[in-house]
Design an enzyme around this catalytic site. Structure first.
Site, PDB file in Angstrom:
ATOM      1  N   GLU A 231      44.233  42.408  48.739  1.00  9.43           N
ATOM      2  CA  GLU A 231      43.288  41.980  49.002  1.00  9.43           C
ATOM      3  C   GLU A 231      41.370  42.332  48.658  1.00  9.43           C
ATOM      4  O   GLU A 231      41.171  43.846  48.854  1.00  9.43           O
ATOM      5  CB  GLU A 231      43.247  42.872  50.817  1.00  9.43           C
ATOM      6  N   CYS A 265      34.276  41.326  51.907  1.00  7.33           N
ATOM      7  CA  CYS A 265      34.567  41.234  51.347  1.00  7.33           C
ATOM      8  C   CYS A 265      34.228  39.411  51.497  1.00  7.33           C
ATOM      9  O   CYS A 265      33.945  38.760  50.678  1.00  7.33           O
ATOM     10  CB  CYS A 265      36.152  41.327  51.499  1.00  7.33           C
TER      11      CYS A 265
HETATM   12  P1  NAD Z   1      37.905  50.044  44.078  1.00  5.14           P
HETATM   13  O1  NAD Z   1      38.280  48.840  43.652  1.00  5.14           O
HETATM   14  O2  NAD Z   1      36.641  50.492  43.253  1.00  5.14           O
HETATM   15  O3  NAD Z   1      38.658  50.874  45.254  1.00  5.14           O
HETATM   16  C1  NAD Z   1      39.207  50.869  45.933  1.00  5.14           C
HETATM   17  C2  NAD Z   1      40.557  52.014  45.887  1.00  5.14           C
HETATM   18  O4  NAD Z   1      41.078  52.277  45.399  1.00  5.14           O
HETATM   19  C3  NAD Z   1      39.280  53.612  46.509  1.00  5.14           C
HETATM   20  O5  NAD Z   1      40.064  54.504  47.430  1.00  5.14           O
HETATM   21  C4  NAD Z   1      39.519  54.061  45.219  1.00  5.14           C
HETATM   22  O6  NAD Z   1      39.436  55.767  44.559  1.00  5.14           O
HETATM   23  C5  NAD Z   1      40.750  53.922  44.725  1.00  5.14           C
HETATM   24  N1  NAD Z   1      41.397  53.388  43.106  1.00  5.14           N
HETATM   25  C6  NAD Z   1      40.772  53.559  42.262  1.00  5.14           C
HETATM   26  N2  NAD Z   1      41.556  53.268  40.945  1.00  5.14           N
HETATM   27  C7  NAD Z   1      42.587  52.863  40.997  1.00  5.14           C
HETATM   28  C8  NAD Z   1      43.805  53.143  40.284  1.00  5.14           C
HETATM   29  N3  NAD Z   1      43.485  53.383  39.669  1.00  5.14           N
HETATM   30  N4  NAD Z   1      44.547  53.169  41.667  1.00  5.14           N
HETATM   31  C9  NAD Z   1      45.204  53.088  42.638  1.00  5.14           C
HETATM   32  N5  NAD Z   1      43.442  53.124  43.257  1.00  5.14           N
HETATM   33  C10 NAD Z   1      42.227  53.271  43.290  1.00  5.14           C
HETATM   34  O7  NAD Z   1      37.000  48.630  45.265  1.00  5.14           O
HETATM   35  P2  NAD Z   1      35.504  49.445  46.256  1.00  5.14           P
HETATM   36  O8  NAD Z   1      34.443  49.528  45.630  1.00  5.14           O
HETATM   37  O9  NAD Z   1      35.589  50.728  46.706  1.00  5.14           O
HETATM   38  O10 NAD Z   1      35.476  48.483  47.445  1.00  5.14           O
HETATM   39  C11 NAD Z   1      34.672  47.649  47.067  1.00  5.14           C
HETATM   40  C12 NAD Z   1      35.062  46.200  46.275  1.00  5.14           C
HETATM   41  O11 NAD Z   1      36.534  46.218  47.780  1.00  5.14           O
HETATM   42  C13 NAD Z   1      34.953  44.997  46.571  1.00  5.14           C
HETATM   43  O12 NAD Z   1      35.261  44.142  45.949  1.00  5.14           O
HETATM   44  C14 NAD Z   1      35.426  44.083  47.936  1.00  5.14           C
HETATM   45  O13 NAD Z   1      34.909  42.618  47.631  1.00  5.14           O
HETATM   46  C15 NAD Z   1      36.622  44.415  48.007  1.00  5.14           C
HETATM   47  N6  NAD Z   1      36.962  43.904  49.321  1.00  5.14           N
HETATM   48  C16 NAD Z   1      38.224  43.090  49.607  1.00  5.14           C
HETATM   49  C17 NAD Z   1      38.348  43.463  51.015  1.00  5.14           C
HETATM   50  C18 NAD Z   1      39.342  41.970  51.196  1.00  5.14           C
HETATM   51  O14 NAD Z   1      39.842  41.562  52.291  1.00  5.14           O
HETATM   52  N7  NAD Z   1      40.388  40.763  50.414  1.00  5.14           N
HETATM   53  C19 NAD Z   1      37.690  44.303  51.847  1.00  5.14           C
HETATM   54  C20 NAD Z   1      37.058  44.372  51.914  1.00  5.14           C
HETATM   55  C21 NAD Z   1      36.686  44.474  50.945  1.00  5.14           C
END
Ligand code: NAD
Length: 477
Positions: A231, A265
Site C-alpha cells: 500500500e 496517502c
Molecule cells: P517509508 O517507505 O519511508 O517507510 C515505511 C516503513 O518501511 C518504515 O517502518 C520504515 O522503517 C520501513 N523501511 C524502510 N526501509 C525498509 C526496507 N528496506 N525494508 C523494509 N522496511 C523498510 O514511508 P514513510 O515515509 O514512513 O511513510 C509515508 C509514505 O507512506 C507515503 O508515501 C504515503 O503515501 C505512504 N502511505 C501509504 C498508505 C496506503 O494505504 N497506500 C497509507 C499511508 C501512507
C-alpha cells in the site's frame, strides 16, 4: 547489538524518546515464539479468536489515555490521536464479530466434468504475517492489516516506523494483558533493517509506505517467494465540473487535502476545475484555506498539526520552490513555519500550475492545493490519469450521475463521488491500488480478511483410479 535511536518530537524538534531496535537474534526469538503460538491460534475456531480480540479491544479502551499520550507525542496532534484509537477499537470489534461468518465454508462438491471426483477446500492462514508501517497514522496503519490477519488465524509481527514508535509501548502493554494474544502478536519498532529482518522471517508481508521502499520490499519478498501486499503513495486528483456547487466542492477539497496536514496517502494533492467555475472556486478555496489554524501553541486548538517527519518539510519546500520558479503563484500559505522547534505549513493554495512541476506529479504529503483549470471532460480525465500513481481520486459534479461517468474513466483504486478522500473513513468497499500505488488484494471489505487464507484443494475420487493404459498411445486419438 543494535544502536539506540533518539526520536524527535514533532512539536519541539527535540529528541524526547529513545528505543533500541531488536537484534537479529531477538527477531529470531520473536518469530519462533509467534510461529509456535500460531498453531493453537489457527486450530481454535474463529469464534474463540473473536473473543480474544474483543478482550483486547476492552484493554485498549481501558488504557486509552496512556495510548493517547504516546500517540500525541508521536504525531503532535491530539484529536486525531484519539480518533486513531477509537478507530482501532472499532476495527478490532468489527473484525472480531464478523470473522466466523467470513471464514470460507469447505463442503464437498461434485465435479462438473467428472461427477465421480469431488473436491473440498481447506483454508489455511499464513502462519506468520509481517506488517511494516509508516509514520503518518502510526496506530491505524500498524493495525489495519494486523487485525484481520489475526482474525483469520495468522500470527503477526508488526514493525512500526522509527519516526513514531512511542505508541508501541502502551499498545504492547494491552497485548500482554489479554490471555492468548501475546503468543500471536508482537510489536518490534525499528529501522529499515528491522523491516528487512521481518521480511526475512515472515510468510507474507503487508507493507504501507513509500513507493521507493515498496520496491525494495517487493524485491526482497520476491527473492524469498513470499507474497508482498503493498500500500504505497498517491497523488490523488479531484475533478470539479462546471455544474458542481462551489461551496460544497471547496469544503470537500479543503478537508480532503489538509486534514492531518496532508500527511495521508489518500489526500487530495491536485485539483482540476472546469473553466466556467474556476475563478469562483479558487477565490472561495483561498478564503477558506486562510481560516485554517495550526495547533500551535495550544495543541487543543486549531485544525492541523505539525509536519511529523522533518525530512518531509524539505520535500514540500523543494516542490514549492520548483513550482514558483516555473511560474506558479502562491495565493495563501507557502512557507514552512518553525514554532518552538516544530514545523508547520498552513494550507497552501497555488494557481498557474501545470504538469511540468513536481508539485503536480510527485507525492507532496503536505497541505498543498494546486488548482488548474480545464476546458473539457476529456481534458480533465487525461490530466487526472497523467500520473505514475493510482491510489484514489475524487469527482465533484452537479449530480452523482454526472460524477459517476467521470469516475468510471479514472485509473485509480477508488473514487470519491461528490466528496473527497472517503477511503479515509469508509472501509467497506473493496479496492486495490493501481499503477505504482501498490500491489495485492484489497485490504478493505471482506477481502481484508480472506486474503490471509491460502486455498488448499482436497480432491477425492469416488470411482476406480484410471490405469496408466488409459493414456497409452494405442488407446485412441
Ligand atoms: P517509508 O517507505 O519511508 O517507510 C515505511 C516503513 O518501511 C518504515 O517502518 C520504515 O522503517 C520501513 N523501511 C524502510 N526501509 C525498509 C526496507 N528496506 N525494508 C523494509 N522496511 C523498510 O514511508 P514513510 O515515509 O514512513 O511513510 C509515508 C509514505 O507512506 C507515503 O508515501 C504515503 O503515501 C505512504 N502511505 C501509504 C498508505 C496506503 O494505504 N497506500 C497509507 C499511508 C501512507
Amino acid at each position: 547489538m543494535t544502536q539506540p535511536i533518539e526520536v524527535r518530537n514533532p512539536r519541539t524538534g527535540m529528541p524526547d524518546y529513545r528505543f533500541t531496535p531488536p537484534t537479529e537474534r531477538e527477531l529470531d526469538t520473536l518469530a519462533t515464539r509467534l510461529r509456535e503460538g500460531q498453531r493453537d491460534w489457527a486450530a481454535a475456531d474463529a469464534a474463540h479468536r473473536g473473543q480474544v480480540l474483543q478482550d483486547w479491544a476492552a484493554r485498549i479502551e481501558a488504557r486509552r489515555d496512556d495510548l493517547a499520550a504516546a500517540l500525541e507525542a508521536d504525531t503532535g496532534r491530539r484529536r486525531l490521536a484519539r480518533l486513531e484509537i477509537d478507530g482501532a477499537i472499532a476495527s478490532i470489534r468489527g473484525w472480531a464479530s464478523r470473522a466466523a461468518a467470513l471464514m470460507p465454508r469447505s463442503d464437498w462438491v461434485e465435479g462438473r466434468a467428472n461427477p465421480a471426483i469431488r473436491h473440498a477446500g481447506q483454508y489455511l492462514p499464513y502462519p506468520l504475517v509481517g506488517v511494516i508501517s509508516p509514520w503518518n497514522f502510526p496506530l491505524t496503519l500498524s493495525l489495519i492489516d494486523a487485525i484481520p490477519a489475526l482474525a483469520a488465524g495468522c500470527a503477526v509481527l508488526v514493525k512500526p516506523s522509527e519516526v513514531t514508535p512511542r505508541f508501541a509501548e502502551p499498545l504492547s502493554a494491552t497485548i500482554g494483558e489479554v490471555a492468548g494474544l501475546a503468543g500471536v502478536l508482537a510489536l518490534a519498532p525499528g529501522v529499515g533493517e528491522t523491516g528487512q529482518g521481518v521480511i526475512a522471517r515472515a510468510d507474507l508481508v503487508c507493507f504501507t509506505g513509500s513507493v521507493a521502499t515498496g520496491r525494495k520490499v517487493a524485491a526482497q519478498a520476491a527473492r524469498r517467494l513470499i507474497p508482498a501486499f503493498l500500500e504505497l503513495g498517491g497523488k490523488d486528483p479531484l475533478i470539479v465540473t462546471k455544474t458542481a456547487p462551489v461551496e460544497a466542492a471547496v469544503t470537500a477539497a479543503l478537508r480532503g487535502s489538509v486534514l492531518s496536514t496532508g500527511q495521508a496517502c489518500q489526500s487530495i494533492e491536485r485539483i482540476y476545475v472546469a473553466r466556467e467555475i474556476h475563478d469562483a472556486f479558487l477565490e472561495r478555496l483561498t478564503d477558506e484555506a486562510r481560516k485554517v489554524r495550526i495547533n500551535w501553541p495550544d495543541i487543543a486548538s486549531g485544525e492541523i498539526g505539525p509536519i511529523i517527519f522533518e525530512a518531509q518539510a524539505e520535500t514540500i519546500r523543494r516542490q514549492l520552490e520548483d513550482a514558483v520558479k516555473k511560474g506558479a503563484e502562491v495565493l495563501t500559505g507557502g512557507t514552512v513555519e518553525r514554532h518552538g522547534g516544530g514545523l508547520w505549513l498552513k494550507p497552501t493554495v497555488l494557481t498557474n500550475v501545470d504538469h511540468s512541476m513536481a508539485i503536480m506529479t510527485e507525492e507532496t504529503f503536505g497541505p498543498v492545493l494546486p488548482v488548474m483549470a480545464f476546458e473539457t471532460e476529456d481534458e480533465a480525465v487525461a490530466l487526472a490519469n497523467d500520473t505514475e500513481f493510482g491510489l484514489s481520486a475524487g469527482v465533484f459534479a452537479g449530480t452523482l450521475k454526472e460524477a459517476e461517468v467521470i469516475a468510471r474513466r479514472l485509473q485509480t483504486g477508488a473514487v470519491s463521488l461528490n466528496d473527497a478522500a472517503l477511503t479515509a473513513v469508509f472501509y467497506e468497499a473493496e479496492k486495490q491500488a493501481f499503477k505504482a500505488s501498490g500491489l495485492g488484494p484489497s485490504r478493505m471489505g471482506d477481502a481484508g480478511l480472506t486474503r490471509f487464507l491460502r486455498r488448499k484443494a482436497l480432491i477425492a475420487n469416488t470411482g476406480a483410479p484410471a490405469p496408466l493404459s488409459a493414456f497409452a498411445e494405442e488407446a485412441g486419438s
